[in-house]
Design an enzyme around this catalytic site. Structure first.
Site, PDB file in Angstrom:
ATOM      1  N   ASP A  10      38.112  46.372  47.831  1.00  0.00           N
ATOM      2  CA  ASP A  10      37.865  45.645  46.571  1.00  0.00           C
ATOM      3  C   ASP A  10      36.358  45.433  46.442  1.00  0.00           C
ATOM      4  O   ASP A  10      35.622  45.525  47.426  1.00  0.00           O
ATOM      5  CB  ASP A  10      38.584  44.285  46.573  1.00  0.00           C
ATOM      6  CG  ASP A  10      38.355  43.521  45.263  1.00  0.00           C
ATOM      7  OD1 ASP A  10      38.511  44.140  44.189  1.00  0.00           O
ATOM      8  OD2 ASP A  10      37.991  42.340  45.301  1.00  0.00           O
ATOM      9  N   SER A  11      35.934  45.096  45.232  1.00  0.00           N
ATOM     10  CA  SER A  11      34.513  44.793  45.021  1.00  0.00           C
ATOM     11  C   SER A  11      34.125  43.515  45.767  1.00  0.00           C
ATOM     12  O   SER A  11      32.942  43.244  45.944  1.00  0.00           O
ATOM     13  CB  SER A  11      34.242  44.613  43.532  1.00  0.00           C
ATOM     14  OG  SER A  11      35.003  43.526  43.040  1.00  0.00           O
ATOM     15  N   CYS A  73      41.817  46.693  43.676  1.00  0.00           N
ATOM     16  CA  CYS A  73      40.793  46.447  42.661  1.00  0.00           C
ATOM     17  C   CYS A  73      41.159  47.276  41.435  1.00  0.00           C
ATOM     18  O   CYS A  73      41.268  48.508  41.534  1.00  0.00           O
ATOM     19  CB  CYS A  73      39.441  46.884  43.218  1.00  0.00           C
ATOM     20  SG  CYS A  73      38.081  46.745  42.041  1.00  0.00           S
ATOM     21  N   GLU A 152      34.075  34.731  43.149  1.00  0.00           N
ATOM     22  CA  GLU A 152      33.195  35.159  44.253  1.00  0.00           C
ATOM     23  C   GLU A 152      32.346  34.004  44.780  1.00  0.00           C
ATOM     24  O   GLU A 152      31.999  33.966  45.947  1.00  0.00           O
ATOM     25  CB  GLU A 152      32.256  36.291  43.794  1.00  0.00           C
ATOM     26  CG  GLU A 152      32.903  37.657  43.719  1.00  0.00           C
ATOM     27  CD  GLU A 152      33.302  38.249  45.065  1.00  0.00           C
ATOM     28  OE1 GLU A 152      32.529  38.141  46.022  1.00  0.00           O
ATOM     29  OE2 GLU A 152      34.426  38.786  45.147  1.00  0.00           O
ATOM     30  N   CYS A 183      42.999  42.030  37.062  1.00  0.00           N
ATOM     31  CA  CYS A 183      41.866  42.007  37.996  1.00  0.00           C
ATOM     32  C   CYS A 183      42.365  41.197  39.175  1.00  0.00           C
ATOM     33  O   CYS A 183      42.932  40.110  38.995  1.00  0.00           O
ATOM     34  CB  CYS A 183      40.647  41.338  37.363  1.00  0.00           C
ATOM     35  SG  CYS A 183      39.310  41.018  38.541  1.00  0.00           S
ATOM     36  N   HIS A 185      40.929  39.476  41.266  1.00  0.00           N
ATOM     37  CA  HIS A 185      40.309  38.160  41.457  1.00  0.00           C
ATOM     38  C   HIS A 185      41.071  37.049  40.705  1.00  0.00           C
ATOM     39  O   HIS A 185      41.001  35.884  41.077  1.00  0.00           O
ATOM     40  CB  HIS A 185      38.867  38.160  40.936  1.00  0.00           C
ATOM     41  CG  HIS A 185      37.870  38.803  41.852  1.00  0.00           C
ATOM     42  ND1 HIS A 185      37.821  40.164  42.088  1.00  0.00           N
ATOM     43  CD2 HIS A 185      36.858  38.268  42.600  1.00  0.00           C
ATOM     44  CE1 HIS A 185      36.829  40.432  42.927  1.00  0.00           C
ATOM     45  NE2 HIS A 185      36.234  39.299  43.248  1.00  0.00           N
TER      46      HIS A 185
HETATM   47  N1  DGL Z   1      38.734  42.635  41.665  1.00  0.00           N
HETATM   48  C1  DGL Z   1      38.281  43.585  40.744  1.00  0.00           C
HETATM   49  C2  DGL Z   1      39.366  44.119  39.834  1.00  0.00           C
HETATM   50  O1  DGL Z   1      40.535  44.011  40.155  1.00  0.00           O
HETATM   51  C3  DGL Z   1      36.945  43.593  40.124  1.00  0.00           C
HETATM   52  C4  DGL Z   1      36.120  42.404  39.872  1.00  0.00           C
HETATM   53  C5  DGL Z   1      34.702  42.844  39.656  1.00  0.00           C
HETATM   54  O2  DGL Z   1      34.066  43.196  40.656  1.00  0.00           O
HETATM   55  O3  DGL Z   1      34.211  42.880  38.519  1.00  0.00           O
HETATM   56  O4  DGL Z   1      39.093  44.693  38.822  1.00  0.00           O
END
Ligand code: DGL
Length: 266
Positions: A10-11, A73, A152, A183, A185
């Protein structure tokens, strides 16, 4: 039986929402996780850069001898999943197809909302996948670029988080019966999102849906781990490109267990 670990990328910390579900459904699987928090968020970046960073994480996981890679992600899935899947000889799973199917099953009025990063929404991939299977479903997509940075920085409980979620989601309130958290997150903001959208709106966690697919694939390829004794502690490995401290705080609270996090440079 194949006891090699499953690799997650993931990012940043978002993929932990997929990991928590994996630990619940498949507690005997070993995890190697890479979060590129030093370069998060990915959402506003150009596709070429997201592709390059994603490949760096994939190559890192391959050096760890994983039996499967999970793109935890949506942004990386939208940009690079197809090509990585074609290039590797181990299974590679993304979060978008499982999230789309779950939304179709959930919707009662044919009104589905999708929230995600700017890249995921610009790619239009959720609408395409949903309408391919269910052409009569209306899909309203909304980019929420401020959400991932809040997660984050471990500020999901702040009043700023509430204000940002409330203001950002305002255009969707009352318009959908199902909302895809597109997403990984966003499940960390779930209580606020549910509160803003109203209790009758069904929230779809694409990561949770993805773990069902992981389970099916492990059985299909017969690469599910051998069952270890219940008292054996499974050694997971978490890596971040940023400072491990904040990753560790978020991860330990979310996974409800102490985890060890190492710094890595890609
Ligand atoms: N967790 C990520 C996603 O599912 C990306 C969040 C990001 O880095 O912008 O898209």
């Amino acid at each position: 039986m194949d006891t090699r670990p499953i690799g997650f990328l993931d990012s940043g910390v978002g993929g932990l929402t997929v990991v928590r579900e994996l630990m619940r459904q498949l507690p005997h699987e070993k995890i190697i996780y890479i979060g590129d928090s030093a370069r998060a968020p990915y959402g506003p970046r150009p596709a070429e850069q997201i592709r390059e960073y994603t490949w760096e994480m994939v190559n890192f996981l391959v050096t760890k001898d994983v039996k499967m890679i999970v793109f935890a992600c949506n942004t990386a899935t939208a940009v690079a999943w197809e090509e990585v899947k074609e290039a590797l000889d181990i299974p590679v799973l993304g979060v978008i197809l499982p999230g789309s199917s779950a939304a179709i099953k959930s919707t009662t009025k044919g009104k589905v909302g999708v929230i995600g990063t700017s890249m995921t929404v610009a790619s239009d991939i959720y609408r395409q996948k949903i309408q391919l299977l269910a052409p009569s479903v209306d899909v309203i997509s909304l980019a929420c670029p401020k959400f991932a940075p809040i997660v984050e920085s471990n500020e999901t409980a702040s009043s700023v988080a509430k204000k940002v979620v409330y203001e950002t989601l305002a255009p969707l309130v009352g318009k959908v019966d199902t909302l895809v958290l597109g997403c990984t997150h966003y499940p960390l903001l779930r209580p606020i999102i549910q509160n803003v959208m109203g209790s009758s709106v069904k929230l779809i966690d694409s990561g949770v849906e993805c773990v069902r697919d992981i389970s099916v694939l492990l059985n299909y390829f017969e690469i599910n781990g051998s069952r270890s004794p219940d008292n054996e502690i499974i050694q997971h490995h978490f890596y971040t490109t940023a400072n491990p401290k904040i990753f560790q705080e978020i991860a330990s609270a979310w996974l409800k267990q102490e985890i060890n996090v190492e710094h890595v440079t890609l």
